[in-house]
Design an enzyme around this catalytic site. Sequence first.
Site, PDB file in Angstrom:
ATOM      1  CE  LYS A  34      26.515  62.310  27.697  1.00 13.76           C
ATOM      2  NZ  LYS A  34      25.507  61.410  28.224  1.00 13.76           N
ATOM      3  CG  PHE A  39      35.323  62.265  32.541  1.00 10.22           C
ATOM      4  CD1 PHE A  39      35.045  63.440  33.192  1.00 10.22           C
ATOM      5  CD2 PHE A  39      34.370  61.260  32.535  1.00 10.22           C
ATOM      6  CE1 PHE A  39      33.832  63.623  33.839  1.00 10.22           C
ATOM      7  CE2 PHE A  39      33.150  61.424  33.177  1.00 10.22           C
ATOM      8  CZ  PHE A  39      32.881  62.612  33.834  1.00 10.22           C
TER       9      PHE A  39
END
Length: 568
Positions: free
Chosen positions: A255, A344
């Site tokens: 993250k 992503f």
Amino acid sequence: MDFSDFADRAAGIEAEEADLDTVDLVADLLENAGDDLGAASRFVQGRIVPAHDDTTLDVGPALCYAALAKADGPNVSASDIEAELADTGEIGAVAEGLRLGGQRGLSAFGEGEKNAGSRSVGDVEATLRGVATASGSGSRDVKLDTLFGLFSGSEPTEARFLARLVLGEMRIGVGEGTVRDAIAEAFDVPSSAVERALQVSNDCGLVARTAREAGLDGIEGIRLRVGRPVQAMLAQTGTALEALESWGEAVVETKFDGVRIQAHYDGETVWLFSRNVEEVTGSLPEVADAVAGALDVPAILDGEAVAVEDDGTPRPFQEVLRRFRRKHGVEAAREDVAVEFHAFDCLHADGEDLLDAPLERRGERLEGIAGDLAVERALSEEPDAIAAIEAEALEAGHEGIVLKNPAGPYTPGDRGRNWLKRKPDVETLDLVVTGAEWGEGRRANRFGTFLLSVRTEEEYEPIGKVATGITDAKLRSLHERLEPHVRSETGTAVAIEPAVVFEVGYEEIQRSPTYASGYALRFPRFVGVREDRSPADADTLGRVKRLYGSAAGAETANGGKGGGGDPA
Ligand code: AMP
């Protein structure tokens, strides 16, 4: 649709307090909008152009007041308008009270504008777009003249809503949700299909026209278009256990702590959009360059832009904000703060729309087309392996991990349960190391797993083992710390006298026959050594029992296990 008709309806909508009736009124407006359906669906929300279009009017209050004053006549100045505004507090009311000629049927003064009643919503849109495109020297005068023409000859109600539109202060209580429901009602299509089409296109005018002309099939067929942003898919908080229980295995990604960026590339041009679908290409030229450099085919990528040091280590989130939305001094800011883009997700690749494809497929496409821009990801069914990845991510200075359902589609605008950002540990326990096991592979020459115990009246009783969350360097130093305290060795296991206290995170405390304490930790993670604590200060079995009891109580209160993540 005449703009005066639109204005009267807008007044009716503003006066309506009940949401359901507001939807009826907006639906009626849309049904009667004729050729101006697109513009009308935006105007009710106070928008002039579609959400994804970054055209701005660039009209400040002063210019708007000057245009209103000019339209009223020689006896009124911009400061009079300002004074009036200070009294009434609302520009619509001020404009409505002026004498702009509409109610007396005077012909207008400005060039090219029409008399009240004969000007359509589309005409107003075209005029406002003209205001937006005026730029460079002399543009202020062009904007002033055009607005003057627009206000001149307006009926009071028209003036009220024109002034509000120009200043972006429509405020008649109509948002995206109302327009969604009104499109559904007006053209007899399901609201959920309208919502999806809005999320994919960010263009309510397009969705309304398509619903009217081609019904459900039409709006279901609204596809992605490179250059037009899609609403971002969002994450909920959750635990690794929840992820594995729901999906069996999870895609694990770092993250990154930066800003969300959706990158579009049509083979030539790059567009970058923020999470709020604002275009930010100009502020992040190196991201645009990186995207153009990496891609050979048209694509839409989703990812995060992160501020980095020269050596690539991430800088705090606030740093990237210094670059974001910056319109001036971009080059200077770029010297101070370098930004990297990590992709992503892949929503579109070379003509193929991927929203409905499972994440695994989107990930493959992403790696195939974006090379180094693609984030590293692992597929895991092991809580330990997930914890190890999390530890590495934290160690590298990132925010943590995101767990994703490998089979999940990309759901724009939706905070579903297919993406879980791992919840930080609510509680940690301070536990005494009472044993260890030798590591394996490259860790074969030092301890790799540690037996943890809680304090009881006289002694320490095991509650679990921790192997994860510990970097190689840390393992080495832990080994050195613990080796002098080894009491005995059997096979690969050693017993260690109580000397060192670990702070340990976990996801759940369970009753368990495995350990002498009667409890076990699910998903334990090493947080650090409590240098300030001796074994006599470690957490007690009593505290573990209380934590177990309160968690069990909370579950019952939530109506059972897996009560779901926090929707924030
Ligand atoms: P939060 O802002 O705390 O709701 O976390 C969700 C945000 O994390 C997303 O909107 C992204 O901007 C960001 N993020 C960073 N890395 C990832 C990733 N690998 N996958 C999804 N979102 C990510």
